[in-house]
Scaffold this active site. Structure first.
Site, short mmCIF file in Angstrom:
data_model
loop_
_atom_site.label_atom_id
_atom_site.label_comp_id
_atom_site.label_asym_id
_atom_site.label_seq_id
_atom_site.Cartn_x
_atom_site.Cartn_y
_atom_site.Cartn_z
N ASP A 55 28.92 48.34 43.55
CA ASP A 55 27.96 47.06 43.13
C ASP A 55 28.92 45.93 43.42
O ASP A 55 30.25 46.18 43.21
CB ASP A 55 27.36 46.87 41.79
CG ASP A 55 26.36 48.02 41.86
OD1 ASP A 55 25.83 48.74 42.70
OD2 ASP A 55 25.36 47.76 40.66
N HIS A 201 32.22 49.91 41.37
CA HIS A 201 32.33 48.81 41.65
C HIS A 201 33.42 48.60 42.90
O HIS A 201 34.56 49.23 42.38
CB HIS A 201 32.29 47.56 40.57
CG HIS A 201 31.06 47.86 39.58
ND1 HIS A 201 31.21 48.65 38.72
CD2 HIS A 201 29.90 46.95 39.49
CE1 HIS A 201 30.13 48.32 37.94
NE2 HIS A 201 29.55 47.33 38.63
#
Length: 249
Positions: A55, A201
């Site tokens: 993300d 991430h």
């Protein structure tokens, strides 16, 4: 990200009929029953596959580092791109595609959508779609909101736009300042199961500074743990219609 306790407190504070109905999707990221009731996938229907997802990118340093680690591990992944970062780094969006990974949406602005109207949600989602589609030359089909927070309004909206929600079943907690490669791998892949979706991430735009370094360093261990469990990193291929998206609880 939203710890389990924070979500439970949020639900406790909204304990009345219509209000509960409005905010229940916020729990989907960490409470599987809530996700199941709302039809939000958190796992893949796979007997051997595990999905790596990233993300918050793209990021000028983090995305190339993660791409390099994935290349060495020969592991595919899904990158949930924010529209505002795609506008800043369209060349990195294209690099993700060129490396053979899946692109997905993470909204335009990285803000929790709890109090957003349908109009604001629609504007944000369309801006993200435009930014990522123009940079990539393809239209994403998967969507994950910032912090994993859906409202019923938001869930209906993204489905009306032909997008499919996908949350996660495991996370590396790699956005935390104290995260290390070993802690990330332990959180992400200890006791890994077929069908798990791992949240990681490739950017530090909204987390601890340079947190992507530990994430990239953790990837070899994560992939090794997946292989040791008799599993493999897999991909999600998107068809032209929602019915062709191979996702399930």
């Amino acid at each position: 990200m939203m710890p389990r306790g924070a979500v439970q407190r949020s639900l406790a504070l909204t304990a009345s009929g219509a209000v509960v109905a409005k905010w229940v999707p916020a729990a989907g990221a960490v409470l599987p029953r809530a996700a199941r009731a709302l039809g939000i996938p958190t796992m893949l229907p796979s007997s051997r596959g595990v999905l790596l997802t990233f993300d918050d990118g793209p990021h000028a340093l983090g995305t190339p580092a993660v791409l390099a680690a994935l290349d060495l591990a020969r592991a595919p992944a899904v990158f949930f791109i924010t529209g505002e970062q795609a506008l800043r780094h369209p060349e990195l969006v294209r690099e993700v595609v060129a490396a053979g990974h899946e692109l997905a949406l993470h909204g335009h602005r990285h803000q929790t959508r709890r109090q957003w109207s349908r109009r604001v949600l629609a504007d944000d989602t369309r801006r993200a779609l435009d930014a990522v589609s123009v940079a990539a030359g393809a239209v994403p089909r998967l969507y994950r909101p910032p912090h994993g927070v859906f409202t019923l309004t938001g869930l209906r909206l993204i489905r009306s736009l032909g997008l499919q929600p996908l949350l996660w079943s495991r996370w590396g907690r790699d956005w935390e300042r104290r995260a290390s490669p070993s802690s990330i791998a332990l959180h992400a892949a200890s006791g890994i199961r077929a069908g798990d979706v791992i949240l990681l991430h490739d950017a530090d735009h909204y987390g601890a500074r340079a947190s992507w370094r530990a994430t990239a360093a953790a990837l070899p261990d994560i992939v090794d743990r997946i292989a040791a469990a008799g599993l493999r990193a897999t991909s999600v291929r998107i068809g032209p219609t929602p019915d062709e998206i191979a996702l399930a609880l």
